[in-house]
Design a protein around this motif. Structure first.
Motif, PDB file in Angstrom:
ATOM      1  N   UNK A 137       0.856  -1.183   0.000  1.00  0.00           N
ATOM      2  CA  UNK A 137       0.000   0.000   0.000  1.00  0.00           C
ATOM      3  C   UNK A 137       0.897   1.240   0.000  1.00  0.00           C
ATOM      4  N   UNK A 138       0.368   2.351  -0.516  1.00  0.00           N
ATOM      5  CA  UNK A 138       1.153   3.593  -0.526  1.00  0.00           C
ATOM      6  C   UNK A 138       0.234   4.804  -0.349  1.00  0.00           C
ATOM      7  N   UNK A 155       2.393   0.747  -7.723  1.00  0.00           N
ATOM      8  CA  UNK A 155       1.194   1.553  -7.877  1.00  0.00           C
ATOM      9  C   UNK A 155       0.124   0.789  -8.645  1.00  0.00           C
ATOM     10  N   UNK A 156      -0.917   0.359  -7.936  1.00  0.00           N
ATOM     11  CA  UNK A 156      -2.033  -0.315  -8.592  1.00  0.00           C
ATOM     12  C   UNK A 156      -2.726   0.625  -9.573  1.00  0.00           C
ATOM     13  N   UNK A 157      -2.771   1.914  -9.248  1.00  0.00           N
ATOM     14  CA  UNK A 157      -3.391   2.880 -10.146  1.00  0.00           C
ATOM     15  C   UNK A 157      -2.608   2.981 -11.459  1.00  0.00           C
ATOM     16  N   UNK A 158      -1.288   3.037 -11.360  1.00  0.00           N
ATOM     17  CA  UNK A 158      -0.486   3.088 -12.577  1.00  0.00           C
ATOM     18  C   UNK A 158      -0.579   1.778 -13.342  1.00  0.00           C
ATOM     19  N   UNK A 159      -0.623   0.660 -12.608  1.00  0.00           N
ATOM     20  CA  UNK A 159      -0.805  -0.626 -13.272  1.00  0.00           C
ATOM     21  C   UNK A 159      -2.091  -0.655 -14.076  1.00  0.00           C
ATOM     22  N   UNK A 185     -12.337  -1.914  -1.388  1.00  0.00           N
ATOM     23  CA  UNK A 185     -11.282  -1.249  -0.649  1.00  0.00           C
ATOM     24  C   UNK A 185     -10.329  -0.554  -1.601  1.00  0.00           C
ATOM     25  N   UNK A 186      -9.255   0.005  -1.054  1.00  0.00           N
ATOM     26  CA  UNK A 186      -8.330   0.811  -1.843  1.00  0.00           C
ATOM     27  C   UNK A 186      -7.705   0.015  -2.986  1.00  0.00           C
ATOM     28  N   UNK A 191      -7.046  -1.027  -8.767  1.00  0.00           N
ATOM     29  CA  UNK A 191      -6.797  -2.030  -9.804  1.00  0.00           C
ATOM     30  C   UNK A 191      -7.975  -2.196 -10.756  1.00  0.00           C
ATOM     31  N   UNK A 192      -9.176  -2.310 -10.188  1.00  0.00           N
ATOM     32  CA  UNK A 192     -10.356  -2.631 -10.991  1.00  0.00           C
ATOM     33  C   UNK A 192     -11.097  -1.390 -11.471  1.00  0.00           C
TER      34      UNK A 192
END
Length: 345
Positions: A137-138, A155-159, A185-186, A191-192
């Motif tokens: 987490x970050x 970074x899941x958002x960047x992924x 959750x975050x 990611x999704x």
């Protein structure tokens, strides 16, 4: 090709130069620690959901411990393992760590879900006996009464963004798709929902169905069966972690639909790379997996050297997309770099 990724989200308090400098240390060969006064092993506790299918956790554990050995940092480590859904077990582990007869020097916490573990993280962070690091987490929360010393993540958002770009480039516009989501959750939001929003906005895609599979293999398989039975028009299925990806691929294989539905995974774990090579998985955002464990080992070394100020509050590892159209030599090169300490089994 560059794999360094720095997101804009929640990182306003990070000095990019510090992060870039630290990433150089992570990417380069180890420089051993030389401290004559360190006459006994440091004590490390790690609380993480490594009992799940994803090898992300155990590989970064291996990367961290092997890097510590290479840095000549003497250590002893105690693992407190769980599954992703075993939230109460992590609470029990937190209490054990806090009440340990011999205090730890460093505590690494990989939350089952950040919001659900916020209280435990604050309890650990409030201790003056050890440093607290967060894995996977970050997203620091300013409202917390006590703050961790550092966050280590990809970074899941960047992924989601790089996967979105790849999917639109490969599949084109106006695609009907479905998503195997994890736990609300975050992590799942990034990611999704991040992927869903991106392909809808940038590619005019249509989201037909979402299934929350709880990050479990069975959940991924159940989601696919529901999709096939009720929405046969779906051309692409997004999966939010390795376990659900494995379930999705298995269910699609049993139904004979692997060849006509585009399937994506998450994380670029060894199991996912194996499925890409077998022609059963089409693409996945691939973390340079060992970066997180190596960065943690280097942060420990920096703390021992009284250089804690040089460790970024948030460390984000490198990430790219690997896919079934990639040259074998390029896939091999990326795989060697990603698992340079933990290896491919």
């Amino acid at each position: 090709m560059s794999f360094s990724v720095f997101t804009k989200e929640n990182v306003n308090n990070i000095n990019n130069e510090k992060l870039k400098t630290f990433q150089q240390t992570v990417s380069e060969p180890p420089v051993p620690l030389f401290i004559e006064t360190l006459n006994k092993p440091i004590r490390i506790a790690i609380i993480y959901p490594s009992a799940d299918i994803s090898d992300f956790w155990i590989k970064n554990f291996k990367a961290m411990t092997k890097r510590l050995l290479a840095l000549k940092v003497p250590y002893e480590v105690h693992e407190f393992t769980s599954k992703q859904i075993e939230h109460s077990l992590q609470t029990q582990y937190t209490k054990q760590v806090l009440s340990a007869e011999q205090p730890y020097d460093f505590v690494i916490f990989g939350p089952s879900e950040l919001d659900l573990q916020a209280y435990n993280i604050q309890k650990l962070s409030a201790s003056d006996q050890f440093k607290t690091f967060i894995w996977a987490f970050h997203t620091p929360n300013d409202e917390w009464t006590a703050q961790p010393d550092a966050w280590f993540d990809f970074s899941s958002a960047m992924g989601a963004d790089v996967l979105c770009e790849h999917a639109i480039k490969y599949l084109g516009k106006e695609v009907e798709f479905a998503a195997n989501r994890g736990i609300p959750g975050i992590t799942d939001t990034q990611r999704s929902q991040g992927f869903i929003d991106c392909v809808e906005q940038e590619g005019d895609w249509l989201n037909i169905y979402e299934h929350f599979g709880q990050y479990q293999k069975l959940g991924g398989a159940d989601g696919v069966r529901l999709i096939l039975n009720n929405f046969p028009e779906v051309a692409m299925i997004h999966n939010a972690n390795t376990a659900m990806t494995m379930g999705a691929v298995e269910a699609l294989g049993e139904a004979g639909r692997l060849s006509d539905i585009y399937v994506t995974g998450w994380g670029g774990t060894a199991k996912e790379i194996e499925k890409i090579r077998a022609g059963e998985l089409d693409a996945t955002p691939m973390r340079m997996s060992d970066d997180l464990g190596v960065a943690t080992a280097e942060a420990i070394k920096y703390h021992l050297q009284n250089r804690a100020s040089e460790v970024p509050l948030i460390y984000l590892g490198r990430i790219t997309v690997v896919h079934n159209q990639m040259e074998e030599s390029e896939l091999n090169r990326l795989t060697r770099e990603a698992f340079r300490y933990s290896g491919i089994e």
